[in-house]
Each structure stands twice: as C-alpha cells, then as structure tokens.
Design a protein around this motif. Structure first.
Motif, short mmCIF file in Angstrom:
data_model
loop_
_atom_site.label_atom_id
_atom_site.label_comp_id
_atom_site.label_asym_id
_atom_site.label_seq_id
_atom_site.Cartn_x
_atom_site.Cartn_y
_atom_site.Cartn_z
N ALA A 27 27.51 -5.49 41.28
CA ALA A 27 27.66 -4.00 41.35
C ALA A 27 28.17 -3.39 40.08
CB ALA A 27 28.60 -3.95 42.56
N VAL A 28 28.79 -4.11 39.22
CA VAL A 28 29.27 -3.60 38.09
C VAL A 28 28.22 -3.41 37.00
CG1 VAL A 28 30.80 -4.33 36.01
CG2 VAL A 28 31.72 -4.53 38.28
N THR A 29 27.38 -4.46 36.75
CA THR A 29 26.26 -4.18 36.17
C THR A 29 25.18 -3.11 36.55
OG1 THR A 29 26.18 -6.54 35.62
CG2 THR A 29 24.21 -5.38 35.20
N LYS A 30 25.24 -2.83 38.12
CA LYS A 30 24.37 -1.66 38.39
C LYS A 30 25.19 -0.36 38.04
CE LYS A 30 21.19 -1.71 40.46
NZ LYS A 30 19.76 -1.72 40.08
N VAL B 233 39.96 -0.05 41.22
CA VAL B 233 38.92 -0.95 42.14
C VAL B 233 38.16 -1.96 41.09
CG1 VAL B 233 38.44 0.94 43.66
CG2 VAL B 233 36.83 0.41 41.65
N PHE B 234 38.37 -1.83 39.79
CA PHE B 234 37.37 -2.50 38.88
C PHE B 234 38.33 -4.06 38.70
CE2 PHE B 234 35.79 1.54 37.56
CZ PHE B 234 34.73 1.60 38.07
N PRO B 235 37.55 -5.09 38.39
CA PRO B 235 38.44 -6.24 38.00
C PRO B 235 38.89 -5.92 36.55
CG PRO B 235 36.13 -6.76 38.88
CD PRO B 235 36.17 -5.10 38.74
N ALA B 236 40.00 -6.69 36.43
CA ALA B 236 40.84 -6.68 35.02
C ALA B 236 39.78 -6.46 33.95
CB ALA B 236 41.92 -7.56 35.03
N GLU B 237 38.78 -7.50 33.79
CA GLU B 237 38.06 -7.57 32.60
C GLU B 237 37.23 -6.40 32.47
OE1 GLU B 237 36.07 -9.98 35.91
OE2 GLU B 237 38.02 -9.51 35.26
N VAL B 238 36.79 -5.64 33.64
CA VAL B 238 35.92 -4.73 33.66
C VAL B 238 36.49 -3.37 32.98
CG1 VAL B 238 34.42 -3.13 34.95
CG2 VAL B 238 34.52 -5.55 35.38
N ARG B 239 37.75 -3.18 33.21
CA ARG B 239 38.64 -1.88 32.97
C ARG B 239 38.54 -1.63 31.59
NH1 ARG B 239 43.75 -3.35 36.79
NH2 ARG B 239 42.41 -3.24 38.85
N PRO B 240 38.73 -2.40 30.46
CA PRO B 240 38.57 -1.91 29.25
C PRO B 240 37.20 -1.35 28.88
CG PRO B 240 39.62 -4.15 29.17
CD PRO B 240 38.94 -3.93 30.71
N THR B 241 35.97 -1.68 29.16
CA THR B 241 34.90 -1.20 29.13
C THR B 241 34.61 0.11 29.63
OG1 THR B 241 33.56 -3.13 28.83
CG2 THR B 241 32.28 -1.33 29.50
N MET B 242 35.19 0.23 31.00
CA MET B 242 35.15 1.33 31.66
C MET B 242 35.88 2.47 31.27
SD MET B 242 32.99 1.47 34.02
CE MET B 242 33.37 2.95 35.14
N LYS B 243 37.06 2.16 30.65
CA LYS B 243 37.90 3.10 30.03
C LYS B 243 37.61 3.64 28.83
CE LYS B 243 42.83 3.80 28.55
NZ LYS B 243 44.21 3.19 28.53
#
Length: 214
Positions: free
Chosen positions: A7-10, A114-124
């Motif tokens: 879902a994150v990749t999508k 809602v994002f896993p911790a490892e995803v948040r830096p990329t999203m931010k």
C-alpha cells in the motif's frame, strides 16, 4: 511484500504521478510570469518538485516497481485536474501554486500518524512545502492591497481549486483500496474519510486568509 508495504508503494506511485504532472503544468503556467525574477522562482519550484520525484522514484525502484509505469498508470486523473484548473492570469497561477503546495503539506499533516516509522521521513520530505508559499503570498497580498476589487474573483478561484482537488483525490482513493485502508486505518470508505477532507478545508481557509482572500 506485506499488504502495508504494498500500500505504501502504491501511494508512492500515485504521488509520483502527481509530481510529474505538477512539474509539466508549472512549465506551461510559467509562460504567464511577468518578470525574470518570477520565472526564476518558478524554475526553483520545478527543481524542488523534481527532487521529490526522484526520492519517490528511488523508493518505488527499491520495492521492485517501475516509476515510468507508475506515472503512466495514474496520469489521467492528474491531467484532468490540471485541465479543469488551468489559470488564466499570473495571480491565478500564484494562488494555485500556494494552494497546491499547502494541500500537499496538509495531506502529510493529516496522515503522518498512520505511516510506519521508516516511511515518515520519505513522506515528510516529498510532501513538505516547497518554498513557493511565501513567494506567492507576498505577490498576491500586494496585488489585493493595490486593487481590492480583484479579491472576490480570486476567492472563488481558491474555492474551485480546493473543490477540484478534493474531488480528484476522492477518485484516486476510490480506485486504490489498499491506499484507502492504509490512510484511514481499515475504515476504508470515503464517508469515513470525511473528517480528513473537512480538516483540509479548514486549513485551506486559513491559507486563503494568509493571501488576504478570506
């Protein structure tokens, strides 16, 4: 790959297509820029958006995806959004830049938890405001101060931008069930996402006030 990772990749693929469309529309809309300084500011904004594009593309490739295919898959909805929100003046370009930049930042603010911790830096990093905001605010505020009569049309333009953005965002979410579930913690219906859109509308109102367009 877990359901959450997929879902994150999508989501990255959807955002990638959005960045691609935004860059090309900024190139077109920069033709309305009245001064060299304005064109330079647009060029810097495009460079920032392309930086976001490359971050997302790297994440997609790392997950085994194809960035080019992702752009092609999701291009239609973003092209349609930009088609129906084509500015007719430089001030409309500025308002659209400011609103679009803000909506991206709002999206992250509303969904970060809602994002896993490892995803948040990329999203931010890819959803952060690009620096166009103050550039647009200063010019629009000055124009409204010089001619208050222009404000009402720009207020309506801002409302249209928000409405179209929410409508097209809903179309994307309706097509991507995994992303809906990721963002709204398993309550994956647009009705359950209503609070998310209400909060974005509230933030939009403040942003328009910053432009002297309340």
């Amino acid at each position: 790959m877990s359901n959450n990772s997929a879902a994150v990749t999508k989501l990255y693929e959807v955002l990638l297509a959005g960045e691609f469309a935004a860059c090309y529309r900024l190139i077109e809309e920069s033709a309305m820029a009245p001064t060299t300084a304005d064109r330079v500011a647009i060029a810097r904004l495009i460079a920032a958006e392309m930086g976001h594009f490359e971050v997302l593309a790297e994440q997609i490739r790392a997950a085994g995806g194809d960035p080019d295919a992702a752009v092609a898959s999701h291009a239609k909805v973003f092209d349609e959004y930009h088609r129906v929100t084509m500015p007719t003046s430089w001030l409309e370009v500025l308002v659209k830049m400011h609103v679009g930049d803000g909506l991206a930042a709002d999206f992250y603010a509303e969904t970060a938890d809602v994002f896993p911790a490892e995803v948040r830096p990329t999203m931010k990093s890819v959803m952060a405001e690009t620096g166009s905001s103050q550039f647009a605010v200063d010019q629009v505020r000055a124009a409204v101060a010089a001619d208050p009569a222009i404000a009402s049309a720009l207020v309506l333009w801002g409302r249209r931008l928000l409405g179209e953005a929410i409508t097209h965002m809903q179309w994307v979410l309706a097509e991507e069930e995994d992303v809906m579930t990721l963002l709204f913690d398993g309550t994956a219906t647009l009705n359950n996402a209503a609070g998310f859109f209400d909060n974005m509308a509230e933030r939009h109102s403040q942003r328009m006030a910053d432009l002297s367009l309340a």
